[in-house]
Every structure is written in structure tokens, then in C-alpha cells.
Enzyme design. Structure first.
Site: not given
Ligand code: FE2
Length: 268
Positions: A8, A39-40, A68-69, A155, A180, A182
Site C-alpha cells: 500500500d 488505495e492509500n 477498503n478505501h 487485502h 492492508h 502496512h
Molecule cells: Fe486497506
């Protein structure tokens, strides 16, 4: 065949690290296909924008996965319909925009790579059953039948579900990586039947933080301090974190999996 998968990318620190290191990594390790979880990647660490995605593609990224983001930036709902190289988890509710898996060509156009983006069911946004979705996808993407390699980005929040996914795909996919949390895990390996695996490949971002977010503010939130504000990304030098999979062109399975940690405080 060398496949690079990076964890990520968080905020501007993560993007700067990608800018600084990605082309060097591709050249040095002769990477033939590269995937990042994006996604981040937005400035606030939530979601991704069209401009950021396009910058990643211009730097040598072949596919961007997510989690999820994915819908945190509303324009992504329309952008993903037009951009085949941006994936969202395949087990989002039926009718969600975009795709959760796709078949792509390697950089030299010689090989076909199926990329599958899944999201865990435990402690995550409500989704369809991830293992049932995986079974359904495998009816459409089969190693050595219609693709040469298969990469799975799982994820998820918990290690056990990701490990189970590793065994579920063992011998069926070239590699399964978790994203996810991190934080890179130290279990990089090739499983018994030939699938490269790492429970979580970590983040590309500033590790002098709480999973990429400003650590002072995060601590205040844990301490229930009234001055705590919304999480925002840490802005120090980013570390690149991911995995390089050396895959066999004949079988489509992994020969070797190597954890990659480059730059920033984690390398030091
Ligand atoms: Fe995530």
C-alpha cells in the site's frame, strides 16, 4: 519471469518513494510485470485520484490494486470504469463499478498475467464470501490454460485469513500477497506446491508513523486526547516495501520469493 508487487502506497511520502525507486528496481531486477496497491495513495491517505494513478502508470506500474478505501475519492467510481489497470476487490457487493480481476500482458508482451484482487471478510468492510468469490474467479482464470501467471492481492486485516488464502491458492496461483496492515511480515517463502507467499508485504510510506499516519496525532487518538484530529499521513522519507517473485515460465509457479525493503528508516 520477475514479478514485482509493492504494498500500500501511503500519501505523498509513499508516492515520492515510488518516484525515486521504481524505475531503478525495474531495471536492476529485470522486472517484467509490476503491481502496486494504491488505495492509500491520495494526499490524505484515503483512496486514489486519476492523476495519481496515471503518474504510477507513467512510472512503470502495470496494475494498481486496492481495498477498503477504493471509493474514498468519489471520482474513482467513474474512473475505474474506463481504466482497466485499476482493480477493486472482486468480492465487493454485486453491481459495484470496475473489475476485481483481469488478464494483462507482461512488459515484453510475451506472457499473460491474471491479477486477482480480493478483500478479507474478517474485520473488514462487509463483502461477499472471499473464498467463494475466489472459486468463481478460478473457473475463468486458470494457470497454463488461459494465463501464464496468476497474482493474488489479498487485502485483509488478520494474518490467519491471509495464510488460509495462501494455502487455498497453493499450486494454483504464482503468488499470493497480503496487503492492508502496512507492516511487512517476515514469512516470505514459496509454499509446498509452488506459490510464493507473504502474509503482508507492508506499505510504501513513512514508517516513522503509525501505519503511515502521523504518530503524535495517532497516539493522541489512542489516549482519547480531546485535541486529537482525523488521521493524516506522516511526511518523512518513505520506504519501499514489497516482494519480487521469480516465476517459472513453464509451470507458472514460483521458484523464489524475495522480500524487498528499500530506502527510508526501515532500510536503515
Ligand atoms: Fe486497506
Amino acid at each position: 519471469m520477475k514479478i514485482l508487487i509493492l504494498g500500500d502506497v501511503v500519501g505523498s511520502s509513499g508516492r515520492q518513494a515510488i518516484k525515486k525507486y521504481l524505475s531503478q528496481i525495474i531495471e536492476k531486477y529485470r522486472i517484467n510485470f509490476s503491481i502496486i496497491n494504491g488505495e492509500n495513495a491520495a494526499d490524505d491517505g484515503k483512496g486514489i485520484t486519476k492523476d495519481i494513478a496515471e503518474e504510477f502508470f507513467s512510472l512503470g506500474v502495470d496494475v494498481i490494486t486496492s481495498g477498503n478505501h477504493i471509493w474514498d475519492k468519489k471520482n474513482t467510481l467513474s474512473y475505474i470504469e474506463k481504466e482497466n489497470r485499476l482493480l477493486r476487490p472482486a468480492n465487493l457487493v454485486a453491481g459495484s463499478p470496475g473489475k476485481g480481476f483481469e488478464i494483462y500482458f507482461s512488459k515484453n508482451k510475451e506472457y499473460k498475467i491474471g491479477v486477482i484482487n480480493l478483500m478479507g471478510n474478517v474485520f473488514m468492510t462487509k463483502t461477499d464470501n472471499v473464498f467463494q468469490t475466489a472459486r468463481d474467479i478460478l473457473k475463468k482464470i486458470t494457470l497454463k490454460k488461459n494465463v501464464d501467471f496468476i497474482v493474488v492481492d489479498f487485502h485483509g486485516e488478520i494474518t490467519s485469513e491471509k495464510m488460509a488464502a495462501g494455502y487455498f491458492f497453493d499450486g494454483i496461483a504464482t503468488c499470493v500477497v497480503g496487503t492492508h496492515t502496512h507492516i511487512p511480515t517476515a514469512d516470505t517463502r514459496v509454499l509446498e506446491k509452488g506459490t510464493a507467499y507473504q502474509t503482508d508485504i507492508g506499505m510504501c510510506g513513512d514508517y516513522n508513523s503509525v501505519i503511515g499516519m502521523n504518530k503524535e496525532n495517532s497516539l493522541k487518538r489512542f489516549l482519547k486526547d480531546k485535541d486529537a484530529i482525523q488521521h493524516f499521513p506522516a511526511l518523512g522519507e518513505g520506504t519501499i516495501s514489497g516482494i519480487i517473485v521469480d516465476a517459472d515460465e513453464k509451470t507458472g509457479l514460483a521458484k523464489k520469493a524475495t522480500r524487498l525493503i528499500l530506502g527510508g528508516i526501515l532500510e536503515k
